[in-house]
Write a protein that holds these residues in place. Structure first.
Motif, PDB file in Angstrom:
ATOM      1  N   ILE A 242       0.705  -1.360   0.092  1.00 24.24           N
ATOM      2  CA  ILE A 242       0.123   0.045  -0.068  1.00 24.24           C
ATOM      3  C   ILE A 242       0.927   1.233  -0.072  1.00 24.24           C
ATOM      4  O   ILE A 242       0.683   2.289  -0.741  1.00 24.24           O
ATOM      5  N   GLU A 243       1.848   1.443   0.916  1.00 22.29           N
ATOM      6  CA  GLU A 243       2.657   2.451   1.066  1.00 22.29           C
ATOM      7  C   GLU A 243       3.439   2.762  -0.295  1.00 22.29           C
ATOM      8  O   GLU A 243       3.674   3.879  -0.550  1.00 22.29           O
ATOM      9  N   GLU A 244       3.827   1.732  -0.945  1.00 23.62           N
ATOM     10  CA  GLU A 244       4.585   1.623  -2.210  1.00 23.62           C
ATOM     11  C   GLU A 244       3.877   1.999  -3.551  1.00 23.62           C
ATOM     12  O   GLU A 244       4.253   2.930  -4.410  1.00 23.62           O
ATOM     13  N   GLU A 245       2.542   1.472  -3.660  1.00 27.52           N
ATOM     14  CA  GLU A 245       1.912   1.526  -4.627  1.00 27.52           C
ATOM     15  C   GLU A 245       0.925   2.586  -4.775  1.00 27.52           C
ATOM     16  O   GLU A 245       0.197   2.905  -6.022  1.00 27.52           O
ATOM     17  N   LEU A 246       0.151   2.966  -3.648  1.00 26.44           N
ATOM     18  CA  LEU A 246      -0.834   3.727  -3.585  1.00 26.44           C
ATOM     19  C   LEU A 246      -0.566   5.219  -3.165  1.00 26.44           C
ATOM     20  O   LEU A 246       0.489   5.334  -2.408  1.00 26.44           O
ATOM     21  N   PRO A 247      -1.160   6.273  -3.859  1.00 31.33           N
ATOM     22  CA  PRO A 247      -1.020   7.658  -3.307  1.00 31.33           C
ATOM     23  C   PRO A 247      -1.112   7.772  -1.937  1.00 31.33           C
ATOM     24  O   PRO A 247      -2.055   7.557  -1.164  1.00 31.33           O
ATOM     25  N   ALA A 248       0.006   8.661  -1.400  1.00 33.35           N
ATOM     26  CA  ALA A 248      -0.320   9.340  -0.015  1.00 33.35           C
ATOM     27  C   ALA A 248      -1.716   9.884   0.014  1.00 33.35           C
ATOM     28  O   ALA A 248      -2.168  10.662  -0.623  1.00 33.35           O
ATOM     29  N   SER A 249      -2.390   9.572   1.415  1.00 35.78           N
ATOM     30  CA  SER A 249      -3.710  10.422   1.716  1.00 35.78           C
ATOM     31  C   SER A 249      -3.684  10.126   3.028  1.00 35.78           C
ATOM     32  O   SER A 249      -2.914   9.435   3.833  1.00 35.78           O
ATOM     33  N   ASP A 250      -4.682  11.231   3.844  1.00 36.01           N
ATOM     34  CA  ASP A 250      -4.527  11.102   5.139  1.00 36.01           C
ATOM     35  C   ASP A 250      -5.480   9.657   5.532  1.00 36.01           C
ATOM     36  O   ASP A 250      -5.252   9.088   6.550  1.00 36.01           O
ATOM     37  N   GLU A 251      -6.327   9.352   4.475  1.00 41.55           N
ATOM     38  CA  GLU A 251      -6.899   7.985   4.845  1.00 41.55           C
ATOM     39  C   GLU A 251      -6.039   6.829   4.880  1.00 41.55           C
ATOM     40  O   GLU A 251      -5.926   5.872   5.542  1.00 41.55           O
ATOM     41  N   ARG A 252      -5.013   6.878   3.765  1.00 44.26           N
ATOM     42  CA  ARG A 252      -4.252   5.835   3.779  1.00 44.26           C
ATOM     43  C   ARG A 252      -3.116   5.696   5.053  1.00 44.26           C
ATOM     44  O   ARG A 252      -3.099   4.484   5.414  1.00 44.26           O
ATOM     45  N   ASP A 253      -2.574   6.824   5.196  1.00 42.52           N
ATOM     46  CA  ASP A 253      -1.705   6.753   6.179  1.00 42.52           C
ATOM     47  C   ASP A 253      -2.661   6.568   7.793  1.00 42.52           C
ATOM     48  O   ASP A 253      -1.849   5.774   8.715  1.00 42.52           O
ATOM     49  N   GLU A 254      -3.666   7.032   7.819  1.00 44.63           N
ATOM     50  CA  GLU A 254      -4.121   6.558   9.031  1.00 44.63           C
ATOM     51  C   GLU A 254      -4.490   5.205   9.196  1.00 44.63           C
ATOM     52  O   GLU A 254      -4.336   4.406  10.307  1.00 44.63           O
ATOM     53  N   ILE A 255      -5.068   4.552   7.996  1.00 42.23           N
ATOM     54  CA  ILE A 255      -5.272   3.035   8.005  1.00 42.23           C
ATOM     55  C   ILE A 255      -4.122   2.169   8.416  1.00 42.23           C
ATOM     56  O   ILE A 255      -4.045   1.198   9.148  1.00 42.23           O
ATOM     57  N   VAL A 256      -2.922   2.514   7.596  1.00 38.57           N
ATOM     58  CA  VAL A 256      -1.631   1.698   7.933  1.00 38.57           C
ATOM     59  C   VAL A 256      -1.325   2.005   9.352  1.00 38.57           C
ATOM     60  O   VAL A 256      -0.887   0.914   9.976  1.00 38.57           O
ATOM     61  N   THR A 257      -1.285   3.168   9.663  1.00 38.98           N
ATOM     62  CA  THR A 257      -0.828   3.541  11.222  1.00 38.98           C
ATOM     63  C   THR A 257      -1.769   2.756  12.114  1.00 38.98           C
ATOM     64  O   THR A 257      -1.099   1.987  13.301  1.00 38.98           O
ATOM     65  N   PHE A 258      -3.136   2.718  12.102  1.00 34.61           N
ATOM     66  CA  PHE A 258      -3.907   1.816  12.920  1.00 34.61           C
ATOM     67  C   PHE A 258      -3.722   0.439  13.077  1.00 34.61           C
ATOM     68  O   PHE A 258      -3.351  -0.094  14.128  1.00 34.61           O
ATOM     69  N   ILE A 259      -3.359  -0.186  11.681  1.00 37.54           N
ATOM     70  CA  ILE A 259      -2.978  -1.750  11.664  1.00 37.54           C
ATOM     71  C   ILE A 259      -1.668  -2.077  12.351  1.00 37.54           C
ATOM     72  O   ILE A 259      -1.340  -2.901  13.166  1.00 37.54           O
ATOM     73  N   ARG A 260      -0.517  -1.019  12.002  1.00 34.88           N
ATOM     74  CA  ARG A 260       0.541  -1.470  12.585  1.00 34.88           C
ATOM     75  C   ARG A 260       0.885  -1.078  14.002  1.00 34.88           C
ATOM     76  O   ARG A 260       1.258  -1.767  15.020  1.00 34.88           O
ATOM     77  N   GLU A 261       0.006  -0.571  14.750  1.00 30.72           N
ATOM     78  CA  GLU A 261      -0.140   0.010  15.992  1.00 30.72           C
ATOM     79  C   GLU A 261      -1.070  -0.827  16.680  1.00 30.72           C
ATOM     80  O   GLU A 261      -1.234  -0.913  18.041  1.00 30.72           O
ATOM     81  N   SER A 262      -1.935  -1.900  16.005  1.00 36.74           N
ATOM     82  CA  SER A 262      -2.714  -2.623  16.893  1.00 36.74           C
ATOM     83  C   SER A 262      -2.256  -3.756  17.654  1.00 36.74           C
ATOM     84  O   SER A 262      -1.279  -4.222  17.499  1.00 36.74           O
ATOM     85  N   GLY A 263      -2.815  -3.364  18.982  1.00 39.97           N
ATOM     86  CA  GLY A 263      -2.084  -4.390  19.995  1.00 39.97           C
ATOM     87  C   GLY A 263      -2.867  -5.798  20.031  1.00 39.97           C
ATOM     88  O   GLY A 263      -2.158  -6.545  20.723  1.00 39.97           O
ATOM     89  N   ARG A 264      -4.029  -5.914  19.831  1.00 44.92           N
ATOM     90  CA  ARG A 264      -4.649  -7.026  19.674  1.00 44.92           C
ATOM     91  C   ARG A 264      -4.962  -8.072  18.432  1.00 44.92           C
ATOM     92  O   ARG A 264      -5.420  -8.824  18.178  1.00 44.92           O
ATOM     93  N   GLY A 265      -4.285  -7.032  17.307  1.00 43.92           N
ATOM     94  CA  GLY A 265      -4.621  -7.550  15.964  1.00 43.92           C
ATOM     95  C   GLY A 265      -5.905  -7.278  15.506  1.00 43.92           C
ATOM     96  O   GLY A 265      -6.642  -6.970  16.241  1.00 43.92           O
ATOM     97  N   ILE A 266      -6.107  -7.037  14.263  1.00 42.87           N
ATOM     98  CA  ILE A 266      -7.137  -6.720  13.604  1.00 42.87           C
ATOM     99  C   ILE A 266      -8.141  -7.754  13.124  1.00 42.87           C
ATOM    100  O   ILE A 266      -7.560  -9.053  13.092  1.00 42.87           O
ATOM    101  N   ILE A 267      -9.301  -7.578  12.940  1.00 39.48           N
ATOM    102  CA  ILE A 267     -10.412  -8.610  12.453  1.00 39.48           C
ATOM    103  C   ILE A 267      -9.742  -9.122  11.260  1.00 39.48           C
ATOM    104  O   ILE A 267      -9.343  -8.386  10.227  1.00 39.48           O
ATOM    105  N   LYS A 268     -10.365 -10.172  10.869  1.00 47.83           N
ATOM    106  CA  LYS A 268      -9.995 -10.788   9.597  1.00 47.83           C
ATOM    107  C   LYS A 268     -11.120 -10.940   8.437  1.00 47.83           C
ATOM    108  O   LYS A 268     -12.245 -10.548   8.811  1.00 47.83           O
ATOM    109  N   LYS A 269     -10.977 -11.185   7.218  1.00 52.69           N
ATOM    110  CA  LYS A 269     -12.037 -11.414   6.277  1.00 52.69           C
ATOM    111  C   LYS A 269     -12.590 -12.571   6.606  1.00 52.69           C
ATOM    112  O   LYS A 269     -12.066 -13.744   7.322  1.00 52.69           O
ATOM    113  N   TYR A 270     -13.966 -12.506   6.418  1.00 59.66           N
ATOM    114  CA  TYR A 270     -14.768 -13.780   6.556  1.00 59.66           C
ATOM    115  C   TYR A 270     -14.361 -15.038   5.784  1.00 59.66           C
ATOM    116  O   TYR A 270     -14.477 -14.812   4.687  1.00 59.66           O
ATOM    117  N   ALA A 271     -14.340 -16.110   6.579  1.00 49.99           N
ATOM    118  CA  ALA A 271     -14.045 -17.273   5.773  1.00 49.99           C
ATOM    119  C   ALA A 271     -15.296 -17.970   5.681  1.00 49.99           C
ATOM    120  O   ALA A 271     -15.835 -18.695   6.423  1.00 49.99           O
TER     121      ALA A 271
END
Length: 278
Positions: A242-271
């Motif tokens: 995402i950081e290499e291929e998608l243009p920078a934006s507030d939304e992109r940076d917020e999502i990336v930061t949120f996931i990197r800083e997640s202490g419990r891990g994020i929810i997954k895609k439904y299997a």
């Protein structure tokens, strides 16, 4: 500086005679307080707020302007935490927030020293907000939502009814969590969290449109989450791509930061191969 109740002439008080207000409470002159409510001493209530009947507002509570607190609510009780040792902590309620019937909001512990509910929130009946939670602005908790301690909830997030949120979970801004959910993992911003077990259900496009997000920005967010959940990458690979291929934006940076800083891990895609529990 808000006036104490003794400084407000009786003719200007909007307080029922069957209400008890500790003389040390700081209450603005035009606050309306209905009968059988109890307000303790270390309390501040801003102008224009209405407090319904049978409400208990305990020490350490700070309530902003133009709030509405419905009958039976208890705000500022001590934390339901065995580690709490009597430290002086607070509950802070922002302006224009509505707290419906029988809501309970506990004050903080020495972790954050406060529990916070932001401006323009709606906390529906029978909901509980535990110690050290930080609830952003314009959030909605539907009926009987139960939030454990240390939860952080971003602006404009919405949790539908009868959901339970595990302690230390983070919920991103503009996220929507479906009713009856058990939330034990972090929920990234801008998405819908649905099904059982709780899973990624797409971007919250309807909510974003209602809040004025342009279609181009919504599609940008959709592209980000397609990479995270649909491209077969692990989390680290997806964020790097995402950081290499998608243009920078507030939304992109917020999502990336949120996931990197997640202490419990994020929810997954439904299997789809895993059946939902009854």
């Amino acid at each position: 500086m808000q006036a104490t109740i003794e400084q407000i002439p009786k003719t200007k008080r909007m307080t029922h005679p069957y209400t008890y207000i500790d003389p040390n409470a700081k209450i603005a002159a035009n606050v309306k307080i209905d009968p059988f409510t109890v307000i303790h001493g270390d309390v501040q209530i801003g102008e224009g707020t209405w407090i319904g009947s049978n409400v208990t507002i305990m020490d350490g509570t700070r309530i902003g302007k133009n709030c509405r607190i419905f009958p039976g609510a208890v705000i500022g009780a001590i934390p339901q935490d065995l580690k709490y040792n009597g430290e002086k902590t607070t509950v802070e309620i922002g302006d224009h927030t509505t707290i419906r019937e029988f809501v309970t909001i506990n004050r903080g512990t020495s972790d954050k020293w406060k529990t916070v509910v932001g401006n323009h929130c709606l906390i529906m009946a029978y909901s509980h907000i535990a110690h050290d939670c930080i609830i952003g602005n314009n959030c909605i908790l539907s009926n009987s939502v139960q939030i454990a301690g240390h939860v952080v909830m971003g602006d404009w997030a919405w949790i539908a009814g009868v959901s339970a949120v595990h302690q230390f979970v983070h919920i991103g801004q503009h996220a929507y969590i479906a009713g009856g959910s058990l939330v034990s993992k972090d929920v990234p911003p801008y998405i819908k969290a649905v099904r059982n077990p709780l899973s990624y259900g797409g971007v919250n496009s309807v909510g974003l449109k209602r809040r004025g997000f342009e279609l181009e920005k919504i599609n940008h967010i959709i592209d980000i989450y397609r990479i995270i959940f649909n491209k077969g990458f692990n989390t680290s690979q997806a964020l790097a791509y995402i950081e290499e291929e998608l243009p920078a934006s507030d939304e992109r940076d917020e999502i990336v930061t949120f996931i990197r800083e997640s202490g419990r891990g994020i929810i997954k895609k439904y299997a789809s191969g895993i059946p939902e529990e009854d």
